[in-house]
Design an enzyme around this catalytic site. Structure first.
Site, PDB file in Angstrom:
ATOM      1  N   HIS A  21     116.439   8.894-109.416  1.00 54.40           N
ATOM      2  CA  HIS A  21     117.360   9.025-108.285  1.00 54.40           C
ATOM      3  C   HIS A  21     117.936   7.664-107.898  1.00 54.40           C
ATOM      4  CE1 HIS A  21     116.283  13.267-107.122  1.00 54.40           C
ATOM      5  NE2 HIS A  21     115.412  12.973-108.078  1.00 54.40           N
ATOM      6  N   ASP A 125     120.601  10.719-100.859  1.00 54.75           N
ATOM      7  CA  ASP A 125     119.938  11.722-101.686  1.00 54.75           C
ATOM      8  C   ASP A 125     119.516  12.923-100.842  1.00 54.75           C
ATOM      9  OD1 ASP A 125     118.409  11.420-104.630  1.00 54.75           O
ATOM     10  OD2 ASP A 125     117.589  12.974-103.302  1.00 54.75           O
ATOM     11  N   ALA A 348     110.824   1.592-121.147  1.00 54.60           N
ATOM     12  CA  ALA A 348     111.650   1.258-122.319  1.00 54.60           C
ATOM     13  C   ALA A 348     113.088   0.949-121.878  1.00 54.60           C
ATOM     14  CB  ALA A 348     111.674   2.445-123.265  1.00 54.60           C
ATOM     15  N   TRP A 368     118.281  14.868-115.771  1.00 51.50           N
ATOM     16  CA  TRP A 368     119.748  14.830-115.793  1.00 51.50           C
ATOM     17  C   TRP A 368     120.294  13.467-116.221  1.00 51.50           C
ATOM     18  CZ3 TRP A 368     123.339  17.852-116.948  1.00 51.50           C
ATOM     19  CH2 TRP A 368     124.672  17.545-116.675  1.00 51.50           C
ATOM     20  N   ASN A 369     119.615  12.391-115.810  1.00 48.28           N
ATOM     21  CA  ASN A 369     120.116  11.065-116.235  1.00 48.28           C
ATOM     22  C   ASN A 369     119.997  10.905-117.734  1.00 48.28           C
ATOM     23  OD1 ASN A 369     120.624   9.672-113.567  1.00 48.28           O
ATOM     24  ND2 ASN A 369     118.539  10.412-113.321  1.00 48.28           N
ATOM     25  N   SER A 370     118.846  11.289-118.278  1.00 53.20           N
ATOM     26  CA  SER A 370     118.664  11.181-119.724  1.00 53.20           C
ATOM     27  C   SER A 370     119.680  12.061-120.451  1.00 53.20           C
ATOM     28  CB  SER A 370     117.240  11.588-120.117  1.00 53.20           C
ATOM     29  OG  SER A 370     116.330  10.663-119.564  1.00 53.20           O
TER      30      SER A 370
HETATM   31  N1  UDP Z   1     114.221   5.353-118.104  1.00 45.69           N
HETATM   32  C1  UDP Z   1     114.201   4.142-118.765  1.00 45.69           C
HETATM   33  N2  UDP Z   1     113.087   3.809-119.461  1.00 45.69           N
HETATM   34  C2  UDP Z   1     111.987   4.603-119.543  1.00 45.69           C
HETATM   35  C3  UDP Z   1     112.017   5.841-118.860  1.00 45.69           C
HETATM   36  C4  UDP Z   1     113.146   6.192-118.163  1.00 45.69           C
HETATM   37  O1  UDP Z   1     115.183   3.390-118.707  1.00 45.69           O
HETATM   38  O2  UDP Z   1     111.009   4.232-120.203  1.00 45.69           O
HETATM   39  C5  UDP Z   1     115.407   5.707-117.299  1.00 45.69           C
HETATM   40  C6  UDP Z   1     116.353   6.628-118.011  1.00 45.69           C
HETATM   41  O3  UDP Z   1     117.293   5.885-118.744  1.00 45.69           O
HETATM   42  C7  UDP Z   1     116.968   7.403-116.853  1.00 45.69           C
HETATM   43  C8  UDP Z   1     115.865   7.457-115.814  1.00 45.69           C
HETATM   44  O4  UDP Z   1     114.968   6.409-116.151  1.00 45.69           O
HETATM   45  O5  UDP Z   1     118.061   6.695-116.330  1.00 45.69           O
HETATM   46  C9  UDP Z   1     115.099   8.762-115.815  1.00 45.69           C
HETATM   47  O6  UDP Z   1     115.851   9.729-115.188  1.00 45.69           O
HETATM   48  P1  UDP Z   1     115.868  11.237-115.690  1.00 45.69           P
HETATM   49  O7  UDP Z   1     116.747  11.990-114.751  1.00 45.69           O
HETATM   50  O8  UDP Z   1     116.268  11.319-117.106  1.00 45.69           O
HETATM   51  O9  UDP Z   1     114.379  11.727-115.639  1.00 45.69           O
HETATM   52  P2  UDP Z   1     113.197  11.613-114.553  1.00 45.69           P
HETATM   53  O10 UDP Z   1     112.491  10.369-114.865  1.00 45.69           O
HETATM   54  O11 UDP Z   1     113.829  11.628-113.193  1.00 45.69           O
HETATM   55  O12 UDP Z   1     112.387  12.828-114.836  1.00 45.69           O
END
Ligand code: UDP
Length: 488
Positions: A21, A125, A348, A368-370
């Site tokens: 978020h 949010d 990562a 959603w971000n992924s």
């Molecule tokens: N992310 C990252 N490295 C990691 C794990 C996650 O950069 O090792 C970032 C990923 O690029 C994304 C966010 O964290 O921008 C995760 O958001 P997402 O909505 O995909 O999943 P959530 O973690 O909220 O379940």
């Protein structure tokens, strides 16, 4: 003669404390500032550290962004350093965490009052439910940020309104979501927390989010029209036309390696390793920042990767108990996959990895971000949803966009409940999905569709593209609202 210079718009941004978020909200701050808006972004100190490099680099390039820190009121009753959802040690503390966060309401109100110039709106949010009271008190509109896409929002709202999920007697029986442009089926067990009986322990929390949502003036969405136009239109209908799709917001952040936490690997080491593989040959595995796998489920994933015989980068969560490292050395997995497996135990640099030409597929939990980041990278996806909106996002990826293959996960595993479920996805399903996406007939068409979508994603952000126009429309709308031309 009166000056015709438009007034300086000031947006007050409040992200929810969770990587998925706060990361997009920092990107949105940059997008708004790139369009001339003064942005104040407020979060707690440990969360501020996560986004500071990106904000600092934006400020260095003369963008008007203020990052303001508010401390949680002590004692929090939470473990040291727990300021974010993924660091909550057990599900039973979710309620307490939200109560601690809600104590920020008063300092947030004071902070808002001290702002000069007075903010023209609050963009916050939906999980910060009390923000609506601050917006009401100071008579500014509250724009809601709901970290998901329009397809997911429409699915959720149509199930909620129709209560169709209550018409099937069994939790694993599929039902059709009504009033959708496509034939979309789910089971009750796949639904997000607000609709899933397994999440009854926090039902009231979901209800308060839903109630707050009704009071939002409009919604800002990290999506773009070409991705899901029919659902953008459907969503617009339910929100009185006040939905602004301004994504993919990750494209506005040029500090690729500084997104979220500090990566535990050197970005150049990653790139060097990826450089040693042919184009589109490597599997990138990351199941997000919040989901956790049991050791048994994690080993199935490990064997699936091993048996696929493909090179892989696996970003897994920090091995706090040491049990994963122990298993990997005792079993010999690390040795057997040496050279073709690059394991990252901790944060990562996801955007650096995804944008490398040797990545051929993204095995994702469909956060959603992924999802958006995979789309921007133009790579097909292997979908393994865990909970929340992720089963909705999987449908969009696999069924509607046709750029993914599912591992066949059938049941949502809500945050902190993994131990109840055991192994839900077997190694063979993982291996089969990898082989199908990377090597089999038809894989080429999927790749081409993914690449075309990435081009559309980039175009939407360019001058004249839909997201670029939407951001301008949003700022114009708030400007006119501030000048009294709209009724809130
Ligand atoms: N992310 C990252 N490295 C990691 C794990 C996650 O950069 O090792 C970032 C990923 O690029 C994304 C966010 O964290 O921008 C995760 O958001 P997402 O909505 O995909 O999943 P959530 O973690 O909220 O379940």
């Amino acid at each position: 003669m009166a000056s015709s210079k438009p007034p300086q718009m000031h947006f007050f941004l409040v992200p929810f404390m969770c990587p998925g978020h706060i990361i997009p909200m920092a990107d949105i701050a940059i997008v708004l500032a790139q369009h001339g808006v003064l942005v104040t972004l407020v979060t707690t100190p440990l969360n501020a550290i996560r986004i500071k490099p990106a904000i600092d680099s934006a400020v260095e390039s003369k963008l008007l962004i203020r990052l303001v820190q508010l401390k949680l009121s002590e004692p929090t009753g939470l473990p040291e350093g727990c300021e974010s959802v993924e660091s909550i040690p057990s599900r039973s503390l979710i309620r307490h965490f939200l109560a601690v966060v809600s104590k920020l309401q008063q300092p947030m109100e004071q902070l808002f009052q001290q702002q000069k110039p007075v903010p023209n709106c609050i963009l916050a949010d939906k999980h910060i439910v009390w923000i609506k009271d601050i917006a009401t008190k100071f008579q500014v509109p509250w724009l809601m940020f709901d970290g998901t896409g329009c397809f997911a929002s429409v699915c959720n709202s149509n199930v909620l309104q129709s209560k169709v999920h209550e018409t099937v007697p069994l939790p694993f029986q599929p039902f059709v979501v009504p009033n959708m442009p496509h034939h979309i089926e789910f089971t009750r067990e796949q639904l997000p927390g607000n609709l899933n009986p397994i999440c009854q322990d926090i039902e009231d929390l979901h209800e308060s989010v839903a109630a707050a949502e009704e009071e939002a003036y409009g919604v800002v969405v990290n999506s773009f029209e070409d991705l899901e136009l029919e659902y953008v239109k459907e969503y617009q209908k339910t929100k009185g036309g006040r939905v602004w799709c301004i994504g993919p917001v990750s494209l506005s952040n040029k500090a690729l390696a500084h997104r979220g936490n500090k990566a535990v690997v050197d970005e150049n080491e990653c790139i060097r390793w990826l450089n040693s593989w042919p184009q589109k040959s490597v599997v990138y595995v990351c199941l997000g920042s919040v989901s956790r796998l049991t050791l048994q489920q994690l080993t199935e994933l490990a064997f699936g990767l091993e048996e696929s015989e493909c090179p892989f980068v696996w970003a897994m969560r920090e091995d706090k108990t040491g049990e994963v490292g122990k298993w990997m050395s005792e079993d010999g997995f690390k040795e057997r996959t040496k050279g073709r497996g690059f394991i990252i135990c901790g944060w990562a640099p996801q955007l650096v990895i995804l944008s490398h030409p040797s990545i051929g597929v993204f095995l994702t939990h469909c956060g959603w971000n992924s999802t958006m980041e995979g789309i921007c990278a133009g790579v097909p996806m292997i979908t393994w949803p865990m909970f929340s909106d992720q089963f909705y996002n999987e449908k969009l990826i696999v069924q509607i966009l046709n750029i993914g293959e599912s591992v066949g996960s059938k049941v949502a595993v809500p945050m902190g409940m993994q131990d109840r479920f055991g192994v839900l996805v077997r190694r063979k399903s993982i291996q089969n999905a990898i082989v199908k996406v990377l090597l089999e007939n038809g894989a080429e068409d999927r790749k081409v569709r993914a690449e075309r979508l990435a081009i559309k994603a980039n175009k939407s952000k360019e001058e004249g593209g839909s997201s670029c126009l939407n951001i301008k429309n949003l700022i114009q709308h708030i400007t006119e609202l501030s000048l009294g031309q709209y009724q809130t």
